[in-house]
Design an enzyme around this catalytic site. Structure first.
Site, mmCIF file in Angstrom:
data_model
loop_
_atom_site.group_PDB
_atom_site.id
_atom_site.type_symbol
_atom_site.label_atom_id
_atom_site.label_comp_id
_atom_site.label_asym_id
_atom_site.label_seq_id
_atom_site.Cartn_x
_atom_site.Cartn_y
_atom_site.Cartn_z
ATOM 1 N N HIS A 103 -32.670 -6.409 -26.554
ATOM 2 C CA HIS A 103 -33.740 -6.958 -25.713
ATOM 3 C C HIS A 103 -34.153 -8.350 -26.195
ATOM 4 O O HIS A 103 -35.139 -8.898 -25.738
ATOM 5 C CB HIS A 103 -34.960 -6.032 -25.723
ATOM 6 C CG HIS A 103 -34.722 -4.730 -25.031
ATOM 7 N ND1 HIS A 103 -34.023 -4.627 -23.855
ATOM 8 C CD2 HIS A 103 -35.098 -3.460 -25.344
ATOM 9 C CE1 HIS A 103 -33.982 -3.355 -23.471
ATOM 10 N NE2 HIS A 103 -34.617 -2.630 -24.356
ATOM 11 N N SER B 111 -41.937 0.568 -14.566
ATOM 12 C CA SER B 111 -41.004 1.399 -15.330
ATOM 13 C C SER B 111 -41.437 1.461 -16.804
ATOM 14 O O SER B 111 -41.435 2.523 -17.423
ATOM 15 C CB SER B 111 -39.596 0.801 -15.198
ATOM 16 O OG SER B 111 -38.660 1.560 -15.902
ATOM 17 N N GLY C 12 -35.182 4.911 -10.387
ATOM 18 C CA GLY C 12 -34.059 4.010 -10.131
ATOM 19 C C GLY C 12 -34.117 3.372 -8.758
ATOM 20 O O GLY C 12 -33.099 3.220 -8.083
HETATM 21 P P1 A3P Z 1 -37.277 3.320 -13.260
HETATM 22 O O1 A3P Z 1 -38.234 3.686 -14.374
HETATM 23 O O2 A3P Z 1 -37.896 2.375 -12.274
HETATM 24 O O3 A3P Z 1 -36.678 4.509 -12.605
HETATM 25 P P2 A3P Z 1 -33.592 0.300 -19.120
HETATM 26 O O4 A3P Z 1 -32.289 0.972 -19.246
HETATM 27 O O5 A3P Z 1 -33.529 -1.189 -19.242
HETATM 28 O O6 A3P Z 1 -34.617 0.933 -20.010
HETATM 29 O O7 A3P Z 1 -34.097 0.511 -17.607
HETATM 30 C C1 A3P Z 1 -34.529 1.762 -17.129
HETATM 31 C C2 A3P Z 1 -34.687 1.669 -15.633
HETATM 32 O O8 A3P Z 1 -33.383 1.576 -15.030
HETATM 33 C C3 A3P Z 1 -35.341 2.931 -15.061
HETATM 34 O O9 A3P Z 1 -36.078 2.496 -13.926
HETATM 35 C C4 A3P Z 1 -34.119 3.746 -14.678
HETATM 36 O O10 A3P Z 1 -34.366 4.768 -13.751
HETATM 37 C C5 A3P Z 1 -33.231 2.644 -14.096
HETATM 38 N N1 A3P Z 1 -31.812 3.052 -14.004
HETATM 39 C C6 A3P Z 1 -31.063 3.631 -14.948
HETATM 40 N N2 A3P Z 1 -29.831 3.922 -14.480
HETATM 41 C C7 A3P Z 1 -29.806 3.514 -13.196
HETATM 42 C C8 A3P Z 1 -28.816 3.547 -12.171
HETATM 43 N N3 A3P Z 1 -27.623 4.086 -12.379
HETATM 44 N N4 A3P Z 1 -29.147 3.020 -10.972
HETATM 45 C C9 A3P Z 1 -30.356 2.479 -10.756
HETATM 46 N N5 A3P Z 1 -31.351 2.438 -11.683
HETATM 47 C C10 A3P Z 1 -31.075 2.941 -12.893
#
Ligand code: A3P
Length: 299
Positions: A104, A134, A264
């Site tokens: 990050h 999120s 997501g």
């Molecule tokens: P939400 O909390 O809005 O659902 P990171 O991996 O950077 O921590 O991000 C997490 C976010 O990415 C979460 O968002 C998660 O649901 C979403 N995410 C993870 N896999 C995904 C996928 N295959 N398609 C779309 N969103 C995804």
């Protein structure tokens, strides 16, 4: 060396974080921050290394999973990610190739060699209202005692900390501005920029784009298998299985399931922001993004 600092709102909500050189880090960032940053700067990068770089909650796990499958030419889920931020250098150095890292941190803190063009960087961005939503909902799930000691926030206090950048990994706006600078100044062609909302719209095309960028197999059948494995539904189903938590997860969660896959979707922020928060956000966004080359869709 990092100092431990506490940010507070006027109602007594707080976050305790590490702070080094003017930037905030999560508490489980390795050691005193300074030494690990120096080790990362000097890291030996291999030609087939890939660095997946993002602001938290922008689709890091999603992008990492796709890149990992493409790089390894197999459709196995990686489980928890190898973060530069939370993994000691000896472990990172001893990983077999091809290595895929998540971080990050911003470009300026990446290994010198990758900044000079060795290895590849994939960076993913997401509209900041969904990022915030999120992140705040994720923070609520952290059930480790240490986390509860360090974070005592509400939606409102978290919003305040996020908007003025008193938050781990700093302001989302500063993160974007740092990448605008990279876009203007970086000479190499080893960076692939991705937008979460675009990937949501047409995942198959972005899997193909990434395969080309990484210079790996782009056989139709394989790319289709990767696309299928990396839909939200399939990744979320996979995450209902138990996994062996990495140190980074042990520091924040007791549950042995990845708490990453929530909805997501694009635009879930509408279910959480008040009208006043959204208006204030829009005002700040318009001002801070006026010279940016990035544009985002919020719905
Ligand atoms: P939400 O909390 O809005 O659902 P990171 O991996 O950077 O921590 O991000 C997490 C976010 O990415 C979460 O968002 C998660 O649901 C979403 N995410 C993870 N896999 C995904 C996928 N295959 N398609 C779309 N969103 C995804």
């Amino acid at each position: 060396m990092a100092e431990l600092v506490e940010v507070r709102d006027d109602k007594g909500h707080f976050m305790k974080m590490k702070k080094y050189d003017g930037r905030y880090y999560v508490n489980h960032f390795i050691g005193n921050v300074k030494d690990h940053l120096a080790a990362i700067e000097a890291m030996n990068v291999r030609d087939d290394d890939t660095f997946v770089v993002s602001y938290p909650k922008s689709g890091t796990h999603w992008t990492y999973t796709i890149v990992n499958m493409l790089r390894k030419e197999e459709t196995t889920y990686p489980g928890s990610l190898t973060f530069l931020d939370y993994t000691d250098m000896e472990t990172l150095d001893n990983l077999p190739s091809p290595r895929v890292f998540a971080t990050h941190m911003t470009f300026d803190l990446l290994p010198k060699q990758v900044k000079e063009g060795k290895g590849k960087i994939v960076t993913v961005f997401r509209n900041p209202k969904d990022v915030f939503t999120s992140l705040e909902l994720f923070a609520r799930k952290m059930d480790h005692e240490e986390m509860k000691k360090n974070y005592n926030t509400t939606w409102e206090s978290f919003f305040e900390f996020f908007m003025d950048g008193r938050i781990f990994y700093g302001s989302w706006f500063d993160h974007i501005q740092s990448w605008d600078k990279v876009r203007r100044e970086h000479k190499g062609n080893n960076i692939q920029y991705l937008i979460y909302e675009d990937m949501k719209q047409d995942l198959r095309s972005y899997v193909q784009k990434l395969a080309l960028f990484l210079g790996v197999s782009s056989e139709t059948e394989f790319l289709e298998a990767v696309t299928d494995k990396c839909t939200f539904r399939n990744m979320a189903d996979e995450a209902t299985k138990e996994f062996t938590p990495s140190e980074q997860w042990k520091a924040v969660m007791k549950d042995k399931r990845l708490p990453i896959y929530r909805k997501g979707e694009i635009g879930d922020w509408k279910n959480h922001f008040t009208v006043a928060q959204s208006d204030y956000f829009d005002e700040v966004y318009t001002e801070k993004m006026k010279n940016s080359s990035f544009t985002f869709r919020f719905v």
